[in-house]
Write an enzyme that holds these catalytic residues in place. Structure first.
Site, PDB file in Angstrom:
ATOM      1  N   ASN A 196       0.815  -1.225  -0.014  1.00  0.00           N
ATOM      2  CA  ASN A 196      -0.062  -0.060   0.166  1.00  0.00           C
ATOM      3  C   ASN A 196       0.839   1.075   0.120  1.00  0.00           C
ATOM      4  O   ASN A 196       0.280   2.341  -0.359  1.00  0.00           O
ATOM      5  CB  ASN A 196      -0.855  -0.121   1.155  1.00  0.00           C
ATOM      6  CG  ASN A 196      -2.176  -1.006   0.993  1.00  0.00           C
ATOM      7  OD1 ASN A 196      -2.859  -0.936   0.038  1.00  0.00           O
ATOM      8  ND2 ASN A 196      -2.042  -2.079   1.853  1.00  0.00           N
ATOM      9  N   LYS A 208       4.181 -10.818   3.360  1.00  0.00           N
ATOM     10  CA  LYS A 208       5.508 -10.630   2.987  1.00  0.00           C
ATOM     11  C   LYS A 208       6.439 -10.315   4.287  1.00  0.00           C
ATOM     12  O   LYS A 208       7.454 -10.296   4.185  1.00  0.00           O
ATOM     13  CB  LYS A 208       5.599  -9.318   1.799  1.00  0.00           C
ATOM     14  CG  LYS A 208       4.875  -7.816   2.494  1.00  0.00           C
ATOM     15  CD  LYS A 208       5.959  -7.056   2.791  1.00  0.00           C
ATOM     16  CE  LYS A 208       5.609  -5.672   3.275  1.00  0.00           C
ATOM     17  NZ  LYS A 208       4.500  -5.610   4.122  1.00  0.00           N
TER      18      LYS A 208
END
Length: 306
Positions: free
Chosen positions: A12, A210
């Site tokens: 993001n 991640k």
């Protein structure tokens, strides 16, 4: 070279809320993020960059679905979309980092590796999708996929299995390149999830967290520091409440206690704290959770230590 540092960019941070995801928008965002890494490079650090791809892989799935319905093209599976976004985001990072280095008068080469990460086919996560991907929806779509409402009130988002990373392929090469002075982009989107089969490894429909994958990579490379970049300067308890408190540091025991109390939201800060715990408890040096603009400040972020 100096100390080895692993940095995890959030997906993001590369594609921000409210943006359409144009090439120009994403390149500008990546350039901002790369510029924030200059203090580490000025210190002579060996640097490995991991990144998220939640928004991007969700958009890739939508593009494939549109191509299938409108033009009869085969909609590729999620592991393929993960590989696509690994390559495209790495390209943006290489392009932006080269520009940032040139403007700073620094000479470092950037190299990217498409990274597969092994998971277990028996991981219980496959029966309980939890990893958010793609855009937020005001109402829950009825398309057969699993959706979950965001705890921060941003809407509904598709969730997919998120198995535990077990091994990062070619991590020895990543470490060698980093210690030789290359800036290495690897473990993109948590890596392409693969399982062991009779004929070798093959992809599965999942997205690996991640931060956990970057933590595993950092441990295997014996990294000195692991930075997890987010959109807040520090980790907070009682977040967005009148008595919220920023934390300068957390011991492993304190971090586990805060997690057990539900202080950190799933899909937001909780996975980052778990990744920090995983790095430190498995022999890593120090994990710092902070926003990109704070890098280089010795008091930046929240530090997870033994």
């Amino acid at each position: 070279m100096g100390k080895l540092v692993m940095v995890a960019f959030g997906g993001n941070a590369l594609l921000r809320a409210g943006q359409k995801g144009t090439y120009a928008e994403q390149l500008a965002n990546v350039e901002d993020a790369c510029r924030c890494l200059l203090p580490l490079l000025e210190q002579g650090c060996s640097l490995v960059i991991g990144h998220g791809n939640g928004p991007q892989v969700g958009n890739a799935l939508l593009r494939h679905e549109a191509g299938s319905s409108q033009f009869g093209l085969q909609a590729m599976p999620m592991d393929f979309c993960g590989a696509e976004t690994q390559g495209s985001i790495a390209y943006l990072i290489e392009t932006a980092m080269e520009k940032v280095l040139k403007s700073a008068g620094m000479s470092r080469s950037v190299v990217s590796l498409v990274t597969r990460v092994e998971v277990s086919a028996k991981d219980p996560a496959f029966a309980a999708p939890s990893k958010p991907v793609g855009p937020y929806y005001k109402e829950c779509p009825n398309d057969g996929s699993v959706y979950r409402e965001d705890s921060a009130g941003r809407g509904w988002r598709k969730v997919v299995p998120s198995p535990k990373p077990l091994a990062v392929q070619n991590i020895e090469l990543v470490e060698r390149l980093a210690r030789e002075g290359y800036i290495v982009v690897s473990v993109g989107g948590g890596g392409i999830p693969v399982v062991e089969g009779k004929d070798g490894r093959h992809g599965v429909e999942a997205v690996i967290d991640k931060d956990l994958a970057c933590a595993l990579a950092a441990v295997k490379m014996k990294a000195d520091e692991f930075y997890i970049l987010t959109d807040v300067p520090k980790v907070y308890v009682n977040f967005r409440k009148p008595d919220q408190k920023a934390l300068d540091s957390m011991s492993l025991d304190e971090a586990r206690q805060f997690l057990s109390e539900g202080q950190f939201a799933e899909g937001s800060m909780a996975p980052k704290v778990r990744a920090g715990i995983s790095f430190v408890e498995n022999g890593g040096g120090e994990c710092i959770i902070t926003e990109a603009g704070q890098l280089g400040n010795p008091t930046c972020g929240t530090r997870i230590t033994k």
